[in-house]
Write an enzyme that holds these catalytic residues in place. Structure first.
Site, mmCIF file in Angstrom:
data_model
loop_
_atom_site.group_PDB
_atom_site.id
_atom_site.type_symbol
_atom_site.label_atom_id
_atom_site.label_comp_id
_atom_site.label_asym_id
_atom_site.label_seq_id
_atom_site.Cartn_x
_atom_site.Cartn_y
_atom_site.Cartn_z
ATOM 1 N N TYR A 142 0.813 -1.233 0.029
ATOM 2 C CA TYR A 142 -0.048 0.031 -0.076
ATOM 3 C C TYR A 142 0.805 1.238 0.033
ATOM 4 C CZ TYR A 142 -4.502 -2.098 0.567
ATOM 5 O OH TYR A 142 -5.753 -2.749 0.455
ATOM 6 N N LYS A 193 3.679 -15.351 2.006
ATOM 7 C CA LYS A 193 4.127 -16.246 1.065
ATOM 8 C C LYS A 193 5.651 -16.229 0.854
ATOM 9 C CE LYS A 193 2.133 -17.057 -2.786
ATOM 10 N NZ LYS A 193 1.648 -18.595 -2.925
ATOM 11 N N ASP A 226 -2.258 -17.945 0.385
ATOM 12 C CA ASP A 226 -3.335 -18.629 -0.727
ATOM 13 C C ASP A 226 -3.820 -19.735 0.114
ATOM 14 O OD1 ASP A 226 -0.903 -20.084 -0.628
ATOM 15 O OD2 ASP A 226 -0.909 -20.670 -2.584
ATOM 16 N N ASP A 250 -5.954 -7.434 3.755
ATOM 17 C CA ASP A 250 -7.368 -6.721 2.834
ATOM 18 C C ASP A 250 -8.026 -7.686 2.349
ATOM 19 O OD1 ASP A 250 -9.020 -4.591 1.680
ATOM 20 O OD2 ASP A 250 -7.880 -4.923 0.144
ATOM 21 N N ASP A 254 -11.937 -9.635 3.574
ATOM 22 C CA ASP A 254 -13.235 -9.610 2.968
ATOM 23 C C ASP A 254 -13.913 -11.003 2.851
ATOM 24 O OD1 ASP A 254 -13.176 -6.737 2.158
ATOM 25 O OD2 ASP A 254 -13.825 -7.279 0.171
HETATM 26 C C1 IPM Z 1 -10.412 -1.734 3.732
HETATM 27 C C2 IPM Z 1 -10.660 -1.085 2.101
HETATM 28 C C3 IPM Z 1 -9.370 -0.002 2.055
HETATM 29 C C4 IPM Z 1 -8.195 -0.878 1.714
HETATM 30 C C5 IPM Z 1 -9.616 0.953 0.878
HETATM 31 C C6 IPM Z 1 -10.922 1.769 0.810
HETATM 32 C C7 IPM Z 1 -8.518 1.923 0.487
HETATM 33 O O1 IPM Z 1 -10.772 -1.725 1.019
HETATM 34 O O2 IPM Z 1 -10.351 -0.992 4.658
HETATM 35 O O3 IPM Z 1 -10.318 -2.816 3.451
HETATM 36 O O4 IPM Z 1 -7.979 -1.382 0.816
HETATM 37 O O5 IPM Z 1 -7.507 -0.939 2.771
HETATM 38 MN MN MN Z 2 -11.068 -3.809 1.840
#
Ligand code: IPM
Ligand code: MN
Length: 370
Positions: A142, A193, A226, A250, A254
């Site tokens: 990032y 990894k 992975d 990240d 999710d």
């Molecule tokens: C998160 C979001 C952020 C990230 C974006 C909005 C920059 O997806 O907080 O997970 O990628 O960290």
């Molecule tokens: Mn995210």
């Protein structure tokens, strides 16, 4: 009673609606004499860009640095697809993380008993799930330099992102993970990894050394990122705490959120180091701005409420109020109140405001019986 300094940054899309519900909760808590807040609000993301051409202003950054806790909504949306990269909505959030050194992102994923059927996975796979992803938040791809797109002599373009980690960065996030594991089920999976990446190799080495030196009472497993993604959907209950870098974190968070049934359920806390008894902290739902449902009053405010509960616990010293708020969320779900994202086929769905009202009502009951 202590007055807690809060900065509200609703941002874009459904961020505005879900932070709106937290505002009502703040007013309710004050009205009941349960807490006292000094509340400021400012713009971030696309809303800030539309207002003054930057994704966050210097004034807002200053308020953020002074706040006891920042309550963040979400940023981004198709409206800002064309803005310059350094002014895009997400840049405001990344600057907050970087400038306040919010390196530790805690993303708990819990499956509420009443919601086990909302997951796309089988009930027995997810029922009772309670895991915590500890994501490194201020390093890695990032922020690594160089980060650029250059045009080569041939006219072809070349894009570079840099994955970079130092010993210190790895150590401090691993420390957070081990410490949290000690008050949970005492198990840490460190995910990288190392089979492909130098940064993964160093990550594994540093975590192993730290474990040996300070945390040998905690069970440590190393897992390739992975494989971790695969195991999260195959058998998520094998995990307790997962510690990982910014980018893998990240993605894995999710995935973990969908295991719980909806992205609308996952809270998060982004914490800095404690300096003179104070730490910067930002609380935000894992979900984004959901432009498809924004402004329609349909969004699920539970992830935002859950994030505020984490603020009560980690920044405001109001742990028992945090517990009560989390029980209130569970109660509302047990009573069958559902926003569209967590409603089963044919089940009645309520809107953002109704869900907010239900949570506050349930909190009232929880506090009365506590
Ligand atoms: C998160 C979001 C952020 C990230 C974006 C909005 C920059 O997806 O907080 O997970 O990628 O960290
Ligand atoms: Mn995210």
């Amino acid at each position: 009673m202590a007055t807690h300094k809060l900065l509200l940054l609703p941002g874009d899309g459904i961020g505005v609606e879900v932070v709106g519900e937290v505002k009502k909760l703040l007013a309710w808590l004050e009205g009941k004499g349960l807490a006292s807040f000094a509340i400021e609000e400012d713009l971030v993301g696309g809303a800030a860009y539309d207002d003054h051409g930057e994704s966050i202003s210097e004034a807002a950054m200053k308020k953020a640095a002074e706040a006891d806790a920042i309550i963040f909504g979400s940023v981004g949306g198709p409206k800002w697809a064309g803005v310059p990269f350094d002014k895009r909505p997400e840049a405001g959030l990344l600057r907050l993380r970087k400038d306040l050194d919010l390196f530790a992102n805690l993303r708990p994923a819990i499956v509420y008993p009443a919601l086990a059927d909302a997951s796309t996975l089988k009930r027995e796979v997810v029922e009772g799930l309670d895991i915590l992803i500890v994501r490194e938040l201020t390093g890695g791809t990032y922020f690594g330099e160089p980060k650029e797109i250059v045009t080569l002599e041939s006219g072809e373009k070349r894009a570079v992102d840099t994955q970079v980690y130092t010993t210190r960065e790895i150590k401090r996030i691993a420390e957070v993970a081990f410490e949290l594991a000690r008050v949970r089920r005492n198990l840490v999976h460190s995910s990288e990894k190392h089979n492909v990446m130098k940064s993964g190799l160093l990550w594994k080495e540093v975590v192993t050394e730290l474990h040996k030196a300070k945390f040998s009472d905690v069970k440590l497993e190393h897992i390739l990122a992975d494989n971790c993604a695969m195991q999260l959907v195959r058998n998520p209950k094998q995990f307790d705490v997962i510690v990982t870098d910014n980018l893998f974190g990240d993605i894995l968070s999710d995935a973990a959120s969908m295991v719980t049934g909806s992205l609308g359920m996952l809270p998060s806390a982004s914490l800095g180091a404690e300096i003179n008894g104070k730490r910067h902290a930002l609380y935000e739902p894992v979900h984004g701005s959901a432009p498809d449902i924004a402004g329609k009053g349909l969004a699920n405010p539970i992830a935002e409420f859950g994030s505020f509960a984490m603020a009560l616990r980690y920044s405001l010293g109001l742990g028992s109020l945090a517990d009560a708020l989390e029980r209130a969320i569970a109660r509302v779900l047990a009573e069958g109140v559902r926003t569209a994202d967590i409603a089963a086929k044919g089940e009645n769905a309520v809107g953002t405001a109704e869900m907010g009202k239900a949570v506050i009502g349930a909190l009232d009951k929880e506090l009365a019986t506590a």
